[in-house]
Design a protein around this motif. Structure first.
Motif, short mmCIF file in Angstrom:
data_model
loop_
_atom_site.label_atom_id
_atom_site.label_comp_id
_atom_site.label_asym_id
_atom_site.label_seq_id
_atom_site.Cartn_x
_atom_site.Cartn_y
_atom_site.Cartn_z
N GLU A 1 0.88 -1.21 -0.01
CA GLU A 1 0.04 -0.10 -0.02
C GLU A 1 0.91 1.34 -0.19
OE1 GLU A 1 -3.33 -0.97 3.08
OE2 GLU A 1 -1.63 -2.49 3.31
N GLU B 1 -10.06 -4.81 9.36
CA GLU B 1 -10.85 -3.40 8.67
C GLU B 1 -11.94 -3.31 9.32
OE1 GLU B 1 -9.67 -0.90 6.85
OE2 GLU B 1 -7.69 -1.39 6.43
N GLU C 1 -4.07 6.63 -2.04
CA GLU C 1 -3.29 5.47 -1.58
C GLU C 1 -3.47 4.61 -2.61
OE1 GLU C 1 -4.61 4.08 2.39
OE2 GLU C 1 -4.09 1.80 1.66
#
Ligand code: ADP
Ligand code: MG
Length: 470
Positions: free
Chosen positions: A9, A259, A152
């Motif tokens: 990422e 998440e 991102e």
């Protein structure tokens, strides 16, 4: 056996004038801590964010350059967490529907799939005093970075070696620079989180690594560490780690949260934005030249081989710009490329310097090439001179004046050598050609190997001829 699986990422600070949701400057040069802040980016209750359209357009450029699908509408979500870098206790980001999805970037022969590209705000910067994140005495907070626009970029876990990741990052950086979405000279940051698992086991995430070499080192260390655990039959657990660049090792930060733990909710302060086909095609039409296209153009326009063109373009966009500017001023593209690839780049790398922040300038570099071309200095001497030039930025002509070895008074050296080697001179005169080679060698040594053998030969013949005639 699934082998090594790595996915990354990348957080790229977008090159916008102002932050993502307020009008504070995005340019952090010469800013005191906590100078570029307002109620919005400090997250005061009741303050209302307003979306920066330019940030979305830069995000779209990235998506298009990576062959992604662009969403037809976008909205923002709140990612809730409690940490001093986020004063309102949630980060405004995109979760459910990212701006761009399903792209790819090829590295060597491997296609790395891009899972998503989304826009989000940066948290504040924490400074760990008297240690690192695991053992600092105390922490200072700088909110200048809070609310800065980031893109991102998330890959699928398609990498199998740390080296591939390093290459991918080099390519990606060049793309971002060519797109004009990222400008490191404004103290913008590019940060990388790397996820790695071995043989289908749990993955470990190494957070916030700065520097591409460090990403490669962190991953190499993880492969050794996780293999060691496997040998001892200890199971690798899902966790977040930190890379310590002093010891080149990673340390555990926390067991990784999932998440779902962040309790994402739609941000009611921000509107849903429709992304029309017309908007996307106008961005597409105005896309700057990308590195791959530029390589093809260099091959055609300057008759370079593809390897040379790729090095110039992928090493650093500014290096490729510098090359083109030199070619406009000195019409020998191959010579410019040779001197850049073989000597300039080496000197810069040795100093860990990028061309933009160095003292090297087009005018003075071209001056060096001209001095070589018209025979004022030898190539051998130029190779020495270029180091001093990169160090100081002083023009090659000035450097020559300053250094005594610069301008070799070849005639004087030859005269002295002939006086000191009377026997060889006599031998030459009596027809022994070998003696000339010997004298040439003496002169070369006397000039510290700086003089060009061809020129020495000429000077020798001239003086030997002259003394015969005496
Ligand atoms: P999260 O939702 O926790 O952020 P994601 O599924 O979005 O996790 O993946 C984050 C990153 O981890 C991506 O770059 C992805 O490629 C990588 N990743 C996912 N699974 C693995 C795995 N098994 N091994 C290595 N990396 C992985
Ligand atoms: Mg993630």
């Amino acid at each position: 056996m699934a082998g090594v699986m790595i996915g990354i990422e990348v957080h790229c600070q977008l090159n916008t004038e102002s932050k993502l949701f307020c009008s504070n400057s995005n340019d952090m040069r010469n800013k005191k801590p906590n100078e570029s802040v307002c109620p919005i980016c400090l997250g005061y209750p009741g303050s209302k964010p307003v979306i920066n359209k330019h940030a979305i357009e830069l995000g779209m450029r990235i998506g298009l350059a990576l062959d992604c699908k662009i969403a037809d509408s976008m909205f923002f979500s709140r990612k809730t967490y409690f940490y001093p870098d986020m004063s309102k206790s949630y980060q405004i980001t995109q979760y459910e529907v990212p701006l761009a999805t399903e792209g790819y970037l090829t590295v060597g022969d491997t296609k790395i799939r891009i899972r998503r590209v989304h826009i989000e705000e940066d948290p504040a910067k924490l400074m760990h005093v008297g240690g690192d994140i695991t053992n600092a005495e105390y922490v200072l907070i700088d909110y200048n970075r809070s609310g800065v626009a980031l893109a991102e970029i998330v890959t699928e876990p398609d990498f199998t070696t740390p080296k591939q990741v390093h290459q991918f990052l080099d390519n990606l950086l060049s793309i971002l620079e060519h797109l004009g979405v990222y400008d490191s000279s404004k103290e913008a940051t590019l940060r990388c989180d790397a996820n790695i698992s071995l043989d289908g086991g749990e993955r470990v995430e190494v957070k916030n690594i700065t520097g591409f070499e460090n990403v490669e080192k962190a991953l190499n260390f993880e492969i050794i560490r996780q293999n060691g655990m496997k040998r001892m039959e200890v199971k690798v657990e899902r966790e977040t780690r930190h890379f310590d660049s002093d010891s080149n090792t990673t340390k555990s930060l926390r067991k990784k949260e999932y998440e779902e733990d962040y309790g994402y909710i739609f941000d009611p302060d921000l509107p849903v934005i429709k992304i029309s086909k017309e908007w996307v095609s106008s961005i597409k039409k105005n896309m700057p030249e990308l590195p791959d296209q530029r390589v093809k153009r260099f091959v055609k326009q300057y008759a370079l081989d593809e390897y040379t063109a790729s090095v110039l373009i992928y090493a650093d966009k500014n290096l490729a710009d510098f090359y083109e500017e030199c070619c406009r001023n000195y019409n020998k593209p191959q010579t410019v490329a040779n001197w850049m690839m073989n000597y300039l780049l080496k000197s810069l790398n040795w100093r860990s310097e990028r061309i933009k922040n160095s003292k090297v300038r087009v005018g003075t570099f071209v001056e060096l090439l001209t001095l070589i071309e018209n025979g004022t200095i030898t190539e051998r001497y130029a190779k020495e001179l270029i180091k001093e030039y990169v160090d100081t930025g002083i023009s090659p002509k000035e450097l020559m004046k300053k250094s005594s070895s610069g301008k070799i008074d070849l005639d004087a050296v030859v005269k002295k050598v002939l006086e000191e080697n009377k026997k060889a001179v006599d031998e030459y005169r009596s027809g022994k050609q070998e003696a000339l080679k010997f004298l040439l060698g003496r002169v070369l040594v006397a000039t510290n190997k700086q003089a060009d053998p061809k020129l020495i030969n000429e000077a020798l013949l001239k003086q030997l001829g002259a003394s015969i005639a005496q």
